[in-house]
Enzyme design. Structure first.
Site, PDB file in Angstrom:
ATOM      1  N   ASP A   1       0.979  -1.170  -0.047  1.00  0.00           N
ATOM      2  CA  ASP A   1      -0.001   0.003   0.066  1.00  0.00           C
ATOM      3  C   ASP A   1       0.955   1.087  -0.067  1.00  0.00           C
ATOM      4  O   ASP A   1       1.653   1.505   0.851  1.00  0.00           O
ATOM      5  CB  ASP A   1      -0.823   0.015   1.153  1.00  0.00           C
ATOM      6  CG  ASP A   1      -2.056   1.208   1.141  1.00  0.00           C
ATOM      7  OD1 ASP A   1      -1.599   2.437   1.063  1.00  0.00           O
ATOM      8  OD2 ASP A   1      -2.984   0.865   1.538  1.00  0.00           O
ATOM      9  N   HIS A   2       1.110   1.944  -1.049  1.00  0.00           N
ATOM     10  CA  HIS A   2       2.228   3.037  -1.213  1.00  0.00           C
ATOM     11  C   HIS A   2       2.156   3.990  -0.119  1.00  0.00           C
ATOM     12  O   HIS A   2       3.008   4.883   0.118  1.00  0.00           O
ATOM     13  CB  HIS A   2       2.454   3.248  -2.789  1.00  0.00           C
ATOM     14  CG  HIS A   2       1.356   4.493  -3.094  1.00  0.00           C
ATOM     15  ND1 HIS A   2       0.004   4.182  -3.638  1.00  0.00           N
ATOM     16  CD2 HIS A   2       1.552   5.628  -2.983  1.00  0.00           C
ATOM     17  CE1 HIS A   2      -0.596   5.273  -3.746  1.00  0.00           C
ATOM     18  NE2 HIS A   2       0.185   6.163  -3.697  1.00  0.00           N
TER      19      HIS A   2
ATOM     20  N   HIS B   1      -5.842   2.883   1.471  1.00  0.00           N
ATOM     21  CA  HIS B   1      -4.999   4.146   1.826  1.00  0.00           C
ATOM     22  C   HIS B   1      -5.613   4.704   3.064  1.00  0.00           C
ATOM     23  O   HIS B   1      -4.830   5.038   3.927  1.00  0.00           O
ATOM     24  CB  HIS B   1      -4.775   5.149   0.750  1.00  0.00           C
ATOM     25  CG  HIS B   1      -4.337   4.549  -0.542  1.00  0.00           C
ATOM     26  ND1 HIS B   1      -3.264   3.609  -0.635  1.00  0.00           N
ATOM     27  CD2 HIS B   1      -4.387   4.673  -1.956  1.00  0.00           C
ATOM     28  CE1 HIS B   1      -3.037   3.263  -1.659  1.00  0.00           C
ATOM     29  NE2 HIS B   1      -3.559   3.891  -2.669  1.00  0.00           N
TER      30      HIS B   1
HETATM   31  C1  BG6 Z   1      -3.883   4.896  -6.226  1.00  0.00           C
HETATM   32  C2  BG6 Z   1      -5.167   5.188  -6.578  1.00  0.00           C
HETATM   33  O1  BG6 Z   1      -3.491   3.676  -5.232  1.00  0.00           O
HETATM   34  O2  BG6 Z   1      -3.521   6.165  -5.300  1.00  0.00           O
HETATM   35  C3  BG6 Z   1      -5.410   6.373  -7.476  1.00  0.00           C
HETATM   36  O3  BG6 Z   1      -5.331   3.963  -7.577  1.00  0.00           O
HETATM   37  C4  BG6 Z   1      -4.868   7.249  -6.714  1.00  0.00           C
HETATM   38  O4  BG6 Z   1      -6.601   6.422  -7.927  1.00  0.00           O
HETATM   39  C5  BG6 Z   1      -3.393   7.253  -6.081  1.00  0.00           C
HETATM   40  O5  BG6 Z   1      -5.024   8.492  -7.779  1.00  0.00           O
HETATM   41  C6  BG6 Z   1      -2.919   8.476  -5.189  1.00  0.00           C
HETATM   42  O6  BG6 Z   1      -2.036   8.418  -4.895  1.00  0.00           O
HETATM   43  P1  BG6 Z   1      -1.029   9.479  -4.345  1.00  0.00           P
HETATM   44  O7  BG6 Z   1       0.352   8.969  -4.159  1.00  0.00           O
HETATM   45  O8  BG6 Z   1      -0.880  10.529  -5.710  1.00  0.00           O
HETATM   46  O9  BG6 Z   1      -1.663  10.215  -3.582  1.00  0.00           O
END
Ligand code: BG6
Length: 482
Positions: free
Chosen positions: A177-178, A240
Site C-alpha cells: 500500500d504505497h 489508503h
Molecule cells: C492509487 C489509486 O492507489 O493512489 C489512484 O489507485 C490514486 O486512484 C493514487 O490517484 C493516489 O496516490 P498519491 O500517491 O498520488 O496520493
C-alpha cells in the site's frame, strides 16, 4: 538533514509487467534514485520480464526514456543513470505459458536475495506463482511483491491469499500500500510514539473528532476501465484511508517491528463499527467548463460508480468510543491535498468568561503536498486592550525544518528497499487486508441493494453538498480543501 544510506545486500529483482505503466512511472525511477544514492550495490540486477520479445538493449532504451520522463532534470545525473541501466536485463516470459521460464531460471544466482514484483493484474498472481515454483525459482531467499487492488472483496482477497500461500510463506509476501511508504505517513508513527506530548491526550476524552482527507484534482483519466469497477471505496478507502486511520487510532506497539505494528492495526480494523447508510455519502463528478464528466470519461453514461466518498466512522474500543472519524476522498476536487486533522475538545471551563472567543486546538498533519505539521493553539493577542484571545498556528514545514533541498523520497523507494532488507513493517499482512474488506463489503453491498446513485458534484468543488450535511448534523464542519 543528513540522509543515512545503508546499502542493501546484493539482490535480483524480477519485475513482471516491466513494460507497464507502474514499472515505468514508479518502480524503475525509484530504483534509479536508490542506485544513485549508493543504496543499491553494483552487483544488484533488475530483470524486466514481460510478454513481448525484445532485447535487453531495447528494454534499456525504454527504461532510459521512462527515467527522462518521470525523474526529469532534477534526478540523478546522466552518468549515474547510465550506470543504473547497466544493472538492467530483460527476458520475455509468458505468464500463462511455459516460454521464457527456463531462461529466467538460468539467470538465478544461488544464495542471493530474490524478489519477484508482480506488477500485473491479480488474475496473473496464481499463474506466476505456480510457474515460479515449478521452474525452481522459489527459495527461502525469495520474496514476492504484490500491488493493490488486492482482491475486490473479502472473497477474492481470501482466494488470492490462499493462492499465494501455496507457494510462499507469509513472511515472504509483501502486499504494497504505497501510502505506508510515504515519509509523512511514517511520520505519523514518529509523532505519536516518539513524543510524550500527544499520547496522554490521544483518546476520546480529549479528542473531539478526527478528519482524514485525501483530495485529488485529477480525474480517472485513462484508468476508466479499472476505476469504474472499483470506485473510491475500493480504490482509496479500503486501503489508503484505512491505513491512515489505523496509524492514528492504534495502540502503541511494543516495538517497531512488523508483527507488533500489524497486530495493533488489525485490532483497530476489527473494532470499526459497521457504517449505516446515513453515515456515508457517495459522489460522482459532473462535467465542468474544461473537463468531461466522470461518466463520459469512463464511457458509460449510466455508471453509478463513486469518484468521491465521505464517511463517518466509529471505533468501538476504550480509547475511541465516542470520537468520530470522518473520512473523505475524491477525484476532481478543488485541490490536491491530503491531511489528517485531530481536533481536541474544548477546555472544561473558561476562566476568561463565557464570551471569550474560542477555537479548539487542532493538530494537522499534512501528508502532501507541503508535508508538515501545524498545531493550532490559543494565545493572548499582543498589546493593550485586555485579555484578547486569538488562535495561532505553530506551523512546521518538514522541508524548511529539515533543510530546504531535502528530497522527500518517493514511497516506492523506501518500500522496495524494505523488500530487499526483508522488513515487512510497512506492508499489509493477509489478515489485515481481509479484515479491511470484511468492513468495506457491507457498505458496498448496501449501495448495490438500494441502487442509490452517487450525488453529482462540480469539478473543482469540495464534493457533493450532502457530504457537508454528514458532518454539519453533528455540529462540526469539514476543513477547507486548499
Ligand atoms: C492509487 C489509486 O492507489 O493512489 C489512484 O489507485 C490514486 O486512484 C493514487 O490517484 C493516489 O496516490 P498519491 O500517491 O498520488 O496520493
Amino acid at each position: 538533514m543528513v540522509a543515512r544510506v545503508i546499502p542493501v545486500d546484493p539482490f535480483d529483482l524480477v519485475i513482471f509487467g516491466a513494460t507497464g505503466d507502474l514499472a515505468r512511472r514508479k518502480i524503475l525511477p525509484a530504483l534509479c534514485r536508490r542506485f544513485a544514492e549508493g543504496q543499491m550495490p553494483e552487483t544488484a540486477r533488475i530483470i524486466g520480464a514481460a510478454r513481448s520479445a525484445m532485447s535487453t538493449e531495447t528494454f534499456r532504451q525504454s527504461v532510459r526514456e521512462a527515467l527522462d520522463e518521470f525523474l526529469g532534470a532534477s534526478g540523478p545525473d546522466a552518468a549515474r543513470r547510465a550506470a543504473f541501466l547497466e544493472r538492467i536485463h530483460y527476458i520475455a516470459v509468458d505468464a500463462t505459458g511455459d516460454s521464457g521460464w527456463a531462461d529466467l531460471a538460468a539467470l538465478q544466482r544461488p544464495g542471493i536475495v530474490q524478489a519477484f514484483y508482480f506488477s500485473v493484474s491479480p488474475s496473473l498472481f496464481g499463474p506466476l506463482a505456480e510457474r515460479l515454483t515449478r521452474f525452481g525459482l522459489v527459495t527461502p531467499q525469495s520474496r514476492v511483491v504484490v500491488e493493490k487492488p488486492f482482491g475486490e472483496n473479502l472473497e477474492t482477497a481470501r482466494a488470492l491469499n490462499r493462492t499465494l500461500a501455496r507457494h510462499f510463506a507469509e513472511t515472504q509476501i509483501y502486499r504494497i500500500d504505497h501510502y505506508l511508504g510515504k515519509e509523512t505517513v511514517q511520520n505519523l508513527m514518529a509523532v505519536r510514539f516518539a513524543n510524550i506530548l500527544f499520547e496522554p491526550l490521544w483518546n476520546a476524552r480529549f479528542v473531539d473528532h478526527v478528519q482524514i482527507t485525501v483530495a485529488e484534482t485529477v480525474g480517472v483519466g485513462g484508468r476508466g476501465a479499472y476505476y469504474d469497477k472499483s470506485g473510491a471505496m475500493r480504490d482509496m478507502v479500503q486501503n489508503h484511508l484505512m491505513q491512515l486511520l489505523c496509524l492514528i487510532a492504534m495502540e502503541p506497539p511494543h516495538r517497531f517491528d512488523p508483527d507488533a505494528v500489524r497486530d495493533e492495526k488489525l485490532k483497530v480494523i476489527n473494532a470499526l463499527d459497521p457504517v449505516r447508510p446515513s453515515q456515508v455519502v457517495r459522489g460522482q463528478y459532473a462535467a465542468g467548463p474544461d473537463s468531461a464528466s466522470y461518466q463520459a470519461e469512463v464511457e458509460d453514461l449510466q455508471s453509478t460508480t463513486e469518484s468521491y466518498v465521505a464517511l463517518k466512522v466509529g471505533i468501538s474500543n476504550w480509547r475511541w468510543k465516542g470520537t468520530p472519524f470522518y473520512l473523505r476522498t475524491g477525484k476532481r476536487l478543488r485541490a490536491r491535498a491530503s491531511e489528517i486533522a485531530v481536533t481536541f475538545r474544548d477546555p472544561p471551563h473558561s476562566i476568561f468568561g463565557e464570551d471569550a472567543p474560542w477555537k479548539a486546538n487542532t493538530l494537522v498533519i499534512r501528508l502532501q503536498p507541503d508535508e508538515g505539521m501545524t498545531l493550532k493553539v490559543m494565545i493572548k493577542e499582543p498589546g493593550p486592550g485586555g485579555m484578547r484571545l486569538k488562535d495561532v498556528a505553530l506551523d512546521m514545514s518538514f522541508a524548511d525544518a529539515l533543510g530546504g533541498e531535502t528530497h522527500i523520497p518517493d514511497a516506492y523507494e523506501r518500500l522496495i528497499m524494505d523488500v530487499i532488507r526483508g522488513n515487512q513493517t510497512l506492508f499489509m499482512r493477509g489478515d489485515e487486508v481481509e479484515a479491511a474488506w470484511a468492513w468495506t463489503d457491507p457498505i458496498i453491498a448496501g449501495w448495490q441493494r438500494t441502487a442509490d446513485r452517487p450525488m453529482p458534484y462540480d469539478p473543482g468543488s469540495s464534493g457533493p453538498d450532502s457530504a457537508l450535511k454528514l458532518i454539519h448534523q453533528d455540529g462540526r464542519s469539514w476543513r477547507e480543501i486548499r
